[in-house]
Design a protein around this motif. Structure first.
Motif, PDB file in Angstrom:
ATOM      1  N   GLU A 289     -19.166   3.768  48.509  1.00 19.95           N
ATOM      2  CA  GLU A 289     -20.258   3.395  47.625  1.00 19.95           C
ATOM      3  C   GLU A 289     -21.088   2.239  48.180  1.00 19.95           C
ATOM      4  O   GLU A 289     -22.313   2.221  48.037  1.00 19.95           O
ATOM      5  CB  GLU A 289     -19.706   3.028  46.244  1.00 19.95           C
ATOM      6  N   ASN A 290     -20.425   1.276  48.816  1.00 17.66           N
ATOM      7  CA  ASN A 290     -21.176   0.124  49.317  1.00 17.66           C
ATOM      8  C   ASN A 290     -22.117   0.505  50.455  1.00 17.66           C
ATOM      9  O   ASN A 290     -23.165  -0.123  50.643  1.00 17.66           O
ATOM     10  CB  ASN A 290     -20.226  -0.989  49.752  1.00 17.66           C
ATOM     11  N   PHE A 291     -21.796   1.551  51.216  1.00 16.22           N
ATOM     12  CA  PHE A 291     -22.706   2.042  52.257  1.00 16.22           C
ATOM     13  C   PHE A 291     -23.749   2.992  51.675  1.00 16.22           C
ATOM     14  O   PHE A 291     -24.880   3.053  52.150  1.00 16.22           O
ATOM     15  CB  PHE A 291     -21.925   2.736  53.370  1.00 16.22           C
ATOM     16  N   ARG A 292     -23.370   3.745  50.651  1.00 12.96           N
ATOM     17  CA  ARG A 292     -24.326   4.657  50.014  1.00 12.96           C
ATOM     18  C   ARG A 292     -25.487   3.881  49.407  1.00 12.96           C
ATOM     19  O   ARG A 292     -26.635   4.320  49.462  1.00 12.96           O
ATOM     20  CB  ARG A 292     -23.624   5.478  48.927  1.00 12.96           C
ATOM     21  N   ARG A 293     -25.200   2.712  48.831  1.00 13.36           N
ATOM     22  CA  ARG A 293     -26.271   1.915  48.217  1.00 13.36           C
ATOM     23  C   ARG A 293     -27.335   1.523  49.231  1.00 13.36           C
ATOM     24  O   ARG A 293     -28.492   1.334  48.881  1.00 13.36           O
ATOM     25  CB  ARG A 293     -25.674   0.635  47.596  1.00 13.36           C
ATOM     26  N   ARG A 294     -26.942   1.391  50.483  1.00 16.53           N
ATOM     27  CA  ARG A 294     -27.886   1.017  51.534  1.00 16.53           C
ATOM     28  C   ARG A 294     -28.358   2.234  52.336  1.00 16.53           C
ATOM     29  O   ARG A 294     -29.036   2.079  53.344  1.00 16.53           O
ATOM     30  CB  ARG A 294     -27.242   0.001  52.487  1.00 16.53           C
ATOM     31  N   ASP A 295     -27.971   3.428  51.921  1.00 15.03           N
ATOM     32  CA  ASP A 295     -28.369   4.659  52.611  1.00 15.03           C
ATOM     33  C   ASP A 295     -27.923   4.654  54.076  1.00 15.03           C
ATOM     34  O   ASP A 295     -28.659   5.075  54.969  1.00 15.03           O
ATOM     35  CB  ASP A 295     -29.876   4.870  52.528  1.00 15.03           C
ATOM     36  N   ILE A 296     -26.705   4.189  54.307  1.00 16.68           N
ATOM     37  CA  ILE A 296     -26.152   4.141  55.657  1.00 16.68           C
ATOM     38  C   ILE A 296     -25.239   5.341  55.863  1.00 16.68           C
ATOM     39  O   ILE A 296     -24.292   5.543  55.101  1.00 16.68           O
ATOM     40  CB  ILE A 296     -25.378   2.831  55.892  1.00 16.68           C
ATOM     41  N   GLU A 297     -25.539   6.122  56.879  1.00 11.70           N
ATOM     42  CA  GLU A 297     -24.729   7.295  57.197  1.00 11.70           C
ATOM     43  C   GLU A 297     -23.600   6.912  58.150  1.00 11.70           C
ATOM     44  O   GLU A 297     -23.635   5.870  58.803  1.00 11.70           O
ATOM     45  CB  GLU A 297     -25.588   8.381  57.824  1.00 11.70           C
ATOM     46  N   GLY A 298     -22.603   7.797  58.237  1.00  9.47           N
ATOM     47  CA  GLY A 298     -21.492   7.544  59.146  1.00  9.47           C
ATOM     48  C   GLY A 298     -20.668   8.793  59.372  1.00  9.47           C
ATOM     49  O   GLY A 298     -20.984   9.874  58.871  1.00  9.47           O
ATOM     50  N   TRP A 299     -19.602   8.635  60.125  1.00 14.86           N
ATOM     51  CA  TRP A 299     -18.693   9.745  60.386  1.00 14.86           C
ATOM     52  C   TRP A 299     -17.316   9.189  60.735  1.00 14.86           C
ATOM     53  O   TRP A 299     -17.169   7.998  61.036  1.00 14.86           O
ATOM     54  CB  TRP A 299     -19.204  10.648  61.516  1.00 14.86           C
ATOM     55  N   ALA A 300     -16.331  10.066  60.685  1.00  9.54           N
ATOM     56  CA  ALA A 300     -14.967   9.686  61.053  1.00  9.54           C
ATOM     57  C   ALA A 300     -14.225  10.905  61.575  1.00  9.54           C
ATOM     58  O   ALA A 300     -14.474  12.036  61.126  1.00  9.54           O
ATOM     59  CB  ALA A 300     -14.228   9.083  59.863  1.00  9.54           C
ATOM     60  N   VAL A 301     -13.335  10.698  62.513  1.00 10.09           N
ATOM     61  CA  VAL A 301     -12.448  11.738  63.026  1.00 10.09           C
ATOM     62  C   VAL A 301     -11.043  11.423  62.531  1.00 10.09           C
ATOM     63  O   VAL A 301     -10.535  10.309  62.737  1.00 10.09           O
ATOM     64  CB  VAL A 301     -12.476  11.810  64.566  1.00 10.09           C
ATOM     65  N   ILE A 302     -10.422  12.411  61.882  1.00 14.19           N
ATOM     66  CA  ILE A 302      -9.100  12.244  61.287  1.00 14.19           C
ATOM     67  C   ILE A 302      -8.118  13.215  61.933  1.00 14.19           C
ATOM     68  O   ILE A 302      -8.416  14.409  62.076  1.00 14.19           O
ATOM     69  CB  ILE A 302      -9.134  12.498  59.764  1.00 14.19           C
ATOM     70  N   ALA A 303      -6.967  12.714  62.336  1.00 12.46           N
ATOM     71  CA  ALA A 303      -5.879  13.555  62.834  1.00 12.46           C
ATOM     72  C   ALA A 303      -4.853  13.757  61.726  1.00 12.46           C
ATOM     73  O   ALA A 303      -4.659  12.875  60.885  1.00 12.46           O
ATOM     74  CB  ALA A 303      -5.225  12.911  64.051  1.00 12.46           C
ATOM     75  N   PHE A 304      -4.194  14.936  61.731  1.00 13.51           N
ATOM     76  CA  PHE A 304      -3.237  15.229  60.664  1.00 13.51           C
ATOM     77  C   PHE A 304      -2.304  16.357  61.093  1.00 13.51           C
ATOM     78  O   PHE A 304      -2.572  17.080  62.060  1.00 13.51           O
ATOM     79  CB  PHE A 304      -3.972  15.621  59.378  1.00 13.51           C
ATOM     80  N   ASP A 305      -1.224  16.510  60.360  1.00 18.18           N
ATOM     81  CA  ASP A 305      -0.290  17.620  60.535  1.00 18.18           C
ATOM     82  C   ASP A 305      -0.353  18.517  59.307  1.00 18.18           C
ATOM     83  O   ASP A 305      -0.761  18.076  58.222  1.00 18.18           O
ATOM     84  CB  ASP A 305       1.138  17.108  60.723  1.00 18.18           C
ATOM     85  N   LEU A 306       0.067  19.782  59.482  1.00 14.22           N
ATOM     86  CA  LEU A 306       0.116  20.737  58.378  1.00 14.22           C
ATOM     87  C   LEU A 306       1.525  21.284  58.237  1.00 14.22           C
ATOM     88  O   LEU A 306       2.115  21.770  59.210  1.00 14.22           O
ATOM     89  CB  LEU A 306      -0.859  21.888  58.626  1.00 14.22           C
TER      90      LEU A 306
END
Length: 369
Positions: A289-306
């Motif tokens: 929310e704090n980044f949405r208020r400033r209209d700042i975009e981003g991304w993340a790479v997540i590793a996981f197991d299934l």
């Protein structure tokens, strides 16, 4: 490669920068039963360095002020750690110590700042000092900025502090017959930062605004001029008033996400995860929310197991830009999802979660690939 889009109602969800003005908040005072009072807290950037070299922080944005209750533990020193790319953009922003505390705007304000370009720098640190004051003694500019963007109702004494000396507008408000607004689309927007102009004016006996001036501003000259014109065109009920205030806001422009590498770069060599995974449940959508208020975009790479029964586990953030908080939100998204059962479990899968602001639909798009 895993490809899917999370949606609430439509195939994609978008949140856009609002172009409508944010009116000043009408407030009530805190409960009289409480002996505590609210104080104004500002995190001021004090010093910076990259490695052993000093860093010029003169253009670093000061985070928006916050209100805290007296006695709350919000004065601990805070540092932001990051690097600077060739364009002068801070990346990999991490808060030390971690967590939002009272100042959710700390990392977003740095993400929206810029340093001198053409000089890649690593191991950068900015130290912030907490400055706390009573509302009566607080800086008027900080109080106005807080009142415009406040998520809850500020106390009455804040507006008493902001009001010009001798003002009778707040005690005897005039009915608004016509409220004019600037054409906000014609006013340049600042990526990652909202601008505002607070106009001071009097009202003559005929209900016409007179003696207009800019009371406080973030410095957007086009917005200042348009705001003065809008107040001049507004009309009120008959009856003279003095020391009136009205704010106009040009919401921040979109600050696009930094470029990301191909997902295969982050894929583990020993991964047995298939290129296509059948997702059974849609995870909860979380845009910081704090980044949405400033209209700042981003991304993340997540590793996981299934697990064979479809549960997601052992999630971890592999990379996140422009700040670690995008990785924290993306990790919660992936952890909340499940897949269809399989004959065997999979390990070391990776996905990328993209956070994008889409103006036309006024919502947030989160895409996972």
């Amino acid at each position: 490669m895993l490809n899917f889009v999370f949606a609430l109602v439509a195939p994609s969800i978008t949140i856009s920068p609002s172009v409508a003005p944010l009116p000043i908040v009408t407030t009530v005072s805190p409960t009289e039963r409480s002996a505590r009072r609210q104080a104004v807290v500002v995190m001021q950037p004090m010093s910076g360095r990259c490695g052993d070299a000093p860093l010029d922080i003169s253009r670093v944005q000061t985070p928006m002020a916050d209100l805290v209750w007296t006695g709350s533990n919000s004065d601990q020193p805070v540092q932001l750690r990051f690097r600077i790319d060739e364009n002068g953009r801070p990346l990999g922003i991490m808060r030390d110590p971690a967590g939002y505390g009272a100042m959710a705007d700390l990392a977003p304000s740095l993400a929206a700042s810029r340093f001198e370009p053409n000089a890649i720098r690593d191991e950068c640190v900015i130290a912030y000092q907490t400055k706390r004051s009573s509302i009566v003694d607080a800086d008027i500019h900080a109080l106005i900025g807080y009142s415009i963007f406040a998520q809850s109702r500020p106390p009455k004494e804040l507006f008493e502090r902001v009001a010009p000396k001798g003002s009778d507008c707040s005690t005897r408000q005039s009915a608004v017959l016509l409220r004019a607004f600037p054409d906000f689309e014609k006013i340049p927007a600042t990526p990652g930062r909202s601008n505002w102009s607070m106009v001071q004016f009097d009202i003559n006996d005929a209900g016409k605004p007179v003696r207009l001036r800019i009371y406080e501003t973030t410095g957007n000259k086009a917005l200042d001029k348009a705001s003065l014109n809008a107040v001049a065109q507004s009309r009120f009920a008959k009856g003279a008033k003095q020391g009136c205030l009205y704010p106009y806001t040009r919401h921040s422009g979109k600050l696009i996400a930094p470029e990301s590498k191909e997902l295969d770069v982050y894929r583990y060599e020993d991964s047995n995860c298939p290129q296509a995974v059948e997702w059974k449940s849609q995870p909860t959508l979380i845009y910081p929310e704090n980044f949405r208020r400033r209209d700042i975009e981003g991304w993340a790479v997540i590793a996981f197991d299934l697990a064979p029964w479809g549960a997601v586990g052992n999630t971890k953030v592999v990379a996140a830009e422009p700040a670690a908080e995008f990785g924290e939100a993306a990790q919660r998204i992936v952890s909340a999802s499940t897949t269809a059962p399989s004959m065997q479990g999979y390990s070391n899968c990776v996905v990328r979660v993209r956070y994008a602001m889409q103006k036309q639909d006024r919502d947030t798009q989160l895409k996972v690939d």
